[in-house]
Structure formats: structure tokens, C-alpha cells
Design an enzyme around this catalytic site. Sequence first.
Site, PDB file in Angstrom:
ATOM      1  N   ASP A 116      -8.494  25.113   4.228  1.00 34.10           N
ATOM      2  CA  ASP A 116      -7.161  24.547   3.962  1.00 34.10           C
ATOM      3  C   ASP A 116      -6.611  25.039   2.625  1.00 34.10           C
ATOM      4  OD1 ASP A 116      -7.015  23.083   6.251  1.00 34.10           O
ATOM      5  OD2 ASP A 116      -7.310  21.113   5.327  1.00 34.10           O
ATOM      6  N   HIS A 158      -0.358  16.424  -1.519  1.00 37.00           N
ATOM      7  CA  HIS A 158      -1.754  16.029  -1.263  1.00 37.00           C
ATOM      8  C   HIS A 158      -2.692  16.244  -2.446  1.00 37.00           C
ATOM      9  CE1 HIS A 158      -0.851  15.433   2.935  1.00 37.00           C
ATOM     10  NE2 HIS A 158      -0.535  16.700   3.139  1.00 37.00           N
ATOM     11  N   TYR A 321       6.076  24.719   9.095  1.00 38.88           N
ATOM     12  CA  TYR A 321       5.275  25.881   9.462  1.00 38.88           C
ATOM     13  C   TYR A 321       5.933  26.821  10.460  1.00 38.88           C
ATOM     14  CZ  TYR A 321       2.454  23.020   6.637  1.00 38.88           C
ATOM     15  OH  TYR A 321       2.049  22.282   5.571  1.00 38.88           O
TER      16      TYR A 321
HETATM   17  F1  V1D Z   1      -4.540  25.351  11.297  1.00 35.72           F
HETATM   18  C1  V1D Z   1      -5.087  25.833  10.196  1.00 35.72           C
HETATM   19  C2  V1D Z   1      -5.393  27.191  10.115  1.00 35.72           C
HETATM   20  C3  V1D Z   1      -5.958  27.684   8.960  1.00 35.72           C
HETATM   21  C4  V1D Z   1      -6.210  26.838   7.921  1.00 35.72           C
HETATM   22  C5  V1D Z   1      -5.893  25.480   8.020  1.00 35.72           C
HETATM   23  C6  V1D Z   1      -5.316  24.967   9.149  1.00 35.72           C
HETATM   24  C7  V1D Z   1      -4.975  23.553   9.238  1.00 35.72           C
HETATM   25  C8  V1D Z   1      -4.134  22.911  10.104  1.00 35.72           C
HETATM   26  N1  V1D Z   1      -4.123  21.588   9.767  1.00 35.72           N
HETATM   27  N2  V1D Z   1      -5.431  22.614   8.394  1.00 35.72           N
HETATM   28  C9  V1D Z   1      -4.903  21.465   8.724  1.00 35.72           C
HETATM   29  C10 V1D Z   1      -5.121  20.191   7.969  1.00 35.72           C
HETATM   30  N3  V1D Z   1      -6.521  20.044   7.651  1.00 35.72           N
HETATM   31  C11 V1D Z   1      -7.399  19.415   8.445  1.00 35.72           C
HETATM   32  C12 V1D Z   1      -8.801  19.375   7.899  1.00 35.72           C
HETATM   33  C13 V1D Z   1      -9.607  20.606   8.085  1.00 35.72           C
HETATM   34  N4  V1D Z   1     -10.531  19.855   8.897  1.00 35.72           N
HETATM   35  C14 V1D Z   1     -11.860  20.049   8.923  1.00 35.72           C
HETATM   36  C15 V1D Z   1      -9.789  18.647   8.692  1.00 35.72           C
HETATM   37  O1  V1D Z   1      -7.047  18.899   9.495  1.00 35.72           O
HETATM   38  C16 V1D Z   1      -4.343  20.135   6.673  1.00 35.72           C
HETATM   39  C17 V1D Z   1      -2.891  19.921   6.870  1.00 35.72           C
HETATM   40  C18 V1D Z   1      -2.141  19.993   5.555  1.00 35.72           C
HETATM   41  C19 V1D Z   1      -0.697  19.622   5.677  1.00 35.72           C
HETATM   42  C20 V1D Z   1       0.054  19.925   4.414  1.00 35.72           C
HETATM   43  C21 V1D Z   1       1.469  19.369   4.351  1.00 35.72           C
HETATM   44  O2  V1D Z   1       2.225  19.789   5.455  1.00 35.72           O
HETATM   45  O3  V1D Z   1       1.486  17.975   4.345  1.00 35.72           O
HETATM   46  C22 V1D Z   1       2.126  19.888   3.082  1.00 35.72           C
HETATM   47  N5  V1D Z   1       2.845  19.176   2.297  1.00 35.72           N
HETATM   48  O4  V1D Z   1       3.258  19.909   1.256  1.00 35.72           O
HETATM   49  C23 V1D Z   1       2.805  21.104   1.400  1.00 35.72           C
HETATM   50  C24 V1D Z   1       2.078  21.123   2.545  1.00 35.72           C
END
Ligand code: V1D
Length: 435
Positions: A116, A158, A321
Site C-alpha cells: 500500500d 490515513h 482511482y
Molecule cells: F489494489 C491495490 C494494488 C496495489 C497496491 C494496493 C492496492 C490496494 C487496494 N486497496 N490497497 C488497498 C487498501 N489496503 C488494504 C490492505 C492491504 N491488505 C492486506 C489490507 O486493503 C488501501 C486503500 C487506501 C485508500 C486510500 C484513500 O483512498 O482513502 C486515500 N485517501 O487519500 C489518499 C488516498
Amino acid sequence: MNSSTFLPGNNDKTIWSQSATFHIQPHSKQKVAYFHHKDVGNFHFGVQHPMKPHRLTLTNNLVMSYGLHEKMTVYCPPKATDDELMEFHETDYINFLKKVTPENSEEFPKFNINEDCPIFEGLYNFCQIYAGASIAAAHQLASDGADICINWSGGLHHARRFEASGFCFVNDVVLAIQHLLRFYPRVLYIDIDIHHGDGVQEAFYATDRVMTVSFHKYNASFFPRTGNMSEIGCGLGKFFCLNVPLKDGIDDDSYVSLFKDVISDVRDHYQPSVIVLQCGADSLGKDILGGFNMSIKAHGECVKFIKSCHIPLLVLGGGGYRIPNVARCWTYETGILLDAELQSELPERTPYYNYFGPDFSLHPPLVRRMYNFNTKSELQKIPQQVHELLRFLDGAPSVQMQELPGDLQFILDESDKELRDSRKDQTIDIRRRKR
Ligand code: V1D
Ligand code: CA
């Protein structure tokens, strides 16, 4: 102008900024300042990573193509200094961000660096740029330089004091709010990103000087898995934290009416002196990570509603995104904040015009025929539950609500004056520089 001051809790001698005590006249035009650093779009989290800073270049280009820069002051903000970042973050963590590179990352403790939050080229520079823009925007607001300040590169809600989280490395929202707290008695933070604004909530969980309200998707697996309605703050901050957990598929009408009901109630009870609005665009329909069913017009309607409160306002970005939709959404919202109507057909001279096909419109259909898992009765209950919680807030000993009578002049203490002058020198009005 009639003037009054507020006495903060510990009876210190803080005299609040003039704009802390006066709402903008409802009929006067609100002055807008826009903060954009030319390099912010040139950083890369990695090919597989959904966060694309290039969306900020796309947004800025679209804003300019519509000619919106003619209607506001455009600033190139200075980068945040180490000391500024350490106002919230731990020294060890900031030193780590300064030193770490993709090549040497194995030598350091983790600080939650993972897929992440990967280490990429220029990471610290990126953090300094987006945080510097939010701090400069907060400063401009507090020094009465503008009624509304915009930084689309901010809103990284976050990040924690000692570690990265959810694509966020430093928390520019917390830094900006901390800055505002030097000038304003009560800050209302509103978060319409589809993710819970956990980092900001955590930072101000125990204070009544900041009220945090987040609307988000909430279930056992959706990141960051916090933001249940039962999270209401603690200690002095009890009842000064609100969460609106939602399910997939929420549509325009339900979201906007819920937003207006909740926020008007919060505004009436809390009487904020300044509002910080995080406008994460991942709450739009068809977002790659989100699951809501919202159009750009509905997202913008929330922004319009906050603007209509005529309270000094800091507007930040956040997630988002599907990058052409992020650019469309934030450009449309820049237009709303400027009272400018934008034709739906995109200006043909826009750089990266081909990103916006096949419709080349500001309002492509985003509404999927996705099932709305939020039942009417669940949605109807939320404003009632919020109202019940807000009733406790009325009885809370929120000392800064006390007003001191008298016609005290607008006085800022010397250190704040110095700080204001030093930032003013560094923040360049782009049009003046060109001239
Ligand atoms: F889909 C991915 C591909 C590559 C790297 C990361 C991701 C991804 C998608 N969703 N990572 C997530 C979220 N992380 C998880 C954890 C990883 N697991 C093991 C659990 O689900 C993180 C989502 C972050 C969202 C950020 C935001 O949109 O809120 C933001 N706000 O301000 C800037 C960004
Ligand atoms: Ca949110």
C-alpha cells in the site's frame, strides 16, 4: 467591524483571528485561492499501484483549460520543512522518510512500508510538496487572504504520527488543522472519501476543538476497517467525532440528502469557525477501489452545500482511482467554489484530451445499475442517531464556545505574525510571478 474573542479552555491569552469570529457575509462573493505545485504530478507509486499522482496534472490542466485560473489566485506553495512535518509526525519517522530510497529500504525498520505504501523515487519530496500546499492553504485562510482555499494534492487522511498507512505517508490534513487551531477556536473536518478518515479522527479523538465527521463504506474487510458509529471520541473529545458507515451502491439522492441532514445538524450544534472538507473522489460510481453509485453532480452538491454555509473553507483532495473522473470531479468542484458554470463538453485544447473519451464530457454516466445495499429504513435512522449524539454535545463543557464581550481589536501575537510573514514571502502568486 464588530469584534469579539473566544477564551480557550486553559485561560491563556490566545486572541483568535478576525475570521475566526465572523462568517463570510452571505451575499458577498467568496474569494478563492488555489494551491498547485508544478511537480506534484510527476511521482510514481509503481505500475501496479492504484494511486496515480498524474491525476493531479490532469486536474490542473482541466482547471486551466476551463479558464478557472482567471477567477482565483493561483499559488505555487513552498514545500513543508522537516520541522513543519514534525509538528505532527515523530522525528524518527520523518528522518526515515528523508533517508529511505528504493535501494536502501531493507536497512530500515518498517514504519508500515508495504505494498500500500511503497518506497519510490522522490518520496520525501512528494510528501513535502503535498503537505506544504495544505499548510500554505490553511495559512492563507487564517490570514484572511481568502475565504476558500483549494489543494487537490492534499487530503491524505490515513497517515499516522509514527507510520504510513493506506497510500498516505504524511498527514497533511492533520498538519493543516493544527495550523488552523492557532487561529480558530473550532475546526469541523468533513470527509467524503469512500474510506474512513481514520488518521485525522485518531489525531483529534480526545479534543473538542476539532469535530471529525466521516462518510464511508464500512464492513469487516474494507480498508481501514474502522469508522463504526460507536466511535464517538474520548475524554474531552467525547461526542466530537461522528461516523456515517454505509454499504455498497448508495445512490445520488440518498447520499446527498443524508449528507445535508447530518452536516446541517452538526453545523448548528458545533458552530465551527472554519471547515476542512476532504473530497476523496473514490466515492464516485465506477471507481476502481470504491463501490458507491454516485455521480460527479452529487459529489459536487455536497461541496456546494458546504460552500453555502459561508464559513471559511479549506478544500482538499484524497482518494480517487479512475483518473479522468477524478480530474472531472475536482474541476467541476473548483467551478462550484468559484460560482462558475462549466459547459459539459470538455474544452478541446485540454492536454491529455484523449484520456476523456469516448464522451469527452464533464459528466459521463457513472451510475452503474448496482444494487443499493443501504435500505431506506437504515438510511432514515442515521440522521436520527446523529441527532441523538449531537444532543450530548450541547451539554459538553466546550469552553471555547464562551464568548468574551467587548470590542477587542484584531490582534495576533507576535510569533503568529512572524510566521505569517515568513510563509507569505515563500508562497508565490503564479500570476504575479509571470508578470
Ligand atoms: F489494489 C491495490 C494494488 C496495489 C497496491 C494496493 C492496492 C490496494 C487496494 N486497496 N490497497 C488497498 C487498501 N489496503 C488494504 C490492505 C492491504 N491488505 C492486506 C489490507 O486493503 C488501501 C486503500 C487506501 C485508500 C486510500 C484513500 O483512498 O482513502 C486515500 N485517501 O487519500 C489518499 C488516498
Ligand atoms: Ca470518508
